[in-house]
Design an enzyme around this catalytic site. Sequence first.
Site, PDB file in Angstrom:
ATOM      1  N   PRO A  67       0.816  -1.223   0.000  1.00 56.69           N
ATOM      2  CA  PRO A  67       0.000   0.000   0.000  1.00 56.69           C
ATOM      3  C   PRO A  67       0.844   1.266   0.000  1.00 56.69           C
ATOM      4  O   PRO A  67       1.790   1.406   0.774  1.00 56.69           O
ATOM      5  CB  PRO A  67      -0.803  -0.118   1.296  1.00 56.69           C
ATOM      6  CG  PRO A  67      -0.916  -1.588   1.512  1.00 56.69           C
ATOM      7  CD  PRO A  67       0.400  -2.159   1.048  1.00 56.69           C
ATOM      8  N   CYS A  68       0.486   2.188  -0.870  1.00 53.69           N
ATOM      9  CA  CYS A  68       1.327   3.368  -1.066  1.00 53.69           C
ATOM     10  C   CYS A  68       0.699   4.642  -0.509  1.00 53.69           C
ATOM     11  O   CYS A  68       1.265   5.709  -0.650  1.00 53.69           O
ATOM     12  CB  CYS A  68       1.602   3.577  -2.556  1.00 53.69           C
ATOM     13  SG  CYS A  68       0.132   3.974  -3.527  1.00 53.69           S
TER      14      CYS A  68
END
Length: 390
Positions: free
Chosen positions: A69-70
């Site tokens: 997840p960014c």
Amino acid sequence: MKVAGLFAGIGGLERGLAAAGHEPSLLCEIWEPARAVLAARMPDVPCKRDVRELRSLPRETELLTGGFPCQDLSQAGRTAGIGGARSGLVGEIFRLLDRRRVPWVVLENVSFMLQLDKGSGMRTLVEAFEELGYRWAYRVVNSLSFLPQRRERVLFVATTTEVDPASVVLTDEAEPALASTDLNARAHGFYWTEGVRGLGWAPDSIPTLKNGSTVGIASPPAILLPSGDVITPDVRDAERLQGFPENWTSPAEEVSRTSIRWSLVGNAVTVPVAKWLGSRLARPGVYELGRDCELPLNGRWPKAARFDGRRRHAVHINAYPKWEKRSSLTTFLRYDGKPLSVRATRGFLLRTERAKLRFADGFQDRLREHLARMELHANSSNGNFAVAAE
């Protein structure tokens, strides 16, 4: 290689690797709309829900992948760094590697992670891999190498094998044939939600597809066509701009609203990028030592670097491993798209008029002409409605 894909999303990384001959044996994804896509498109691959509940990887796993997840690493996010509640899930990768050193690891993330907090997120990553005995190499790769979408992402490759990871990700380099601005001959992508500090201007291509909001509010770019019309692309073309077949994300509509497909596409790994990487994992090249440079002293990470087991090096290489021939963006688009609305066009123009940005000659004029056409159409439609009501 047998692949375990964590944070799999809609399977862009895994689909590309499979096209290069690698076999997904496990997927892990928690978001229900993405799980619906994986269930429909990769039905024979087991899909676990929560990486935190995954006790270990399948014994046959040779390659662990993670488009982790960014949100906390993205320039558009909270910039909480790699320790953020969501991006901190990358720690689960190290928990699994502590149980068994998988020979190969591939991670993907936004390029802003190289700058965030003077590179602390990247530093955390490389130190953890070095402690586990991995050599690593990474590079910013632009999807424009393969498709008419300008999208920079970090590809990080680590291995415990005798193969140099630099021979996978740092050997191919092409000279891009970047299009120049020509409003009469080419389509141009831009972000209509911006206009004050940035534009995302992209001749004969679109700027990075974004993930929109988690509740499904879409944020597609706009495209100024040579005809003067301004549209937002159809989601089926957006899927194709990421290298998926059109309607790849349609199974998500069974569990969520249609607009969530934009978030799924915006979050995905571009399939041809993953296929290129997979082909180099299968057949590594030869790294040229002359590309090595000194790492900068300001703490920020360069766009490419490697660790040879003893020392870290910056690497001189561009973001284009290939330059695939492609049709013009106008020809690429299969669907008409949706005209940019009166409200969206008017708001964008107001922002550009108070901005200090430099715009292409005639760009704002074409937006004004589009606005006039849209207002005329709206007034005509309202008049017809009033006559019908009488």
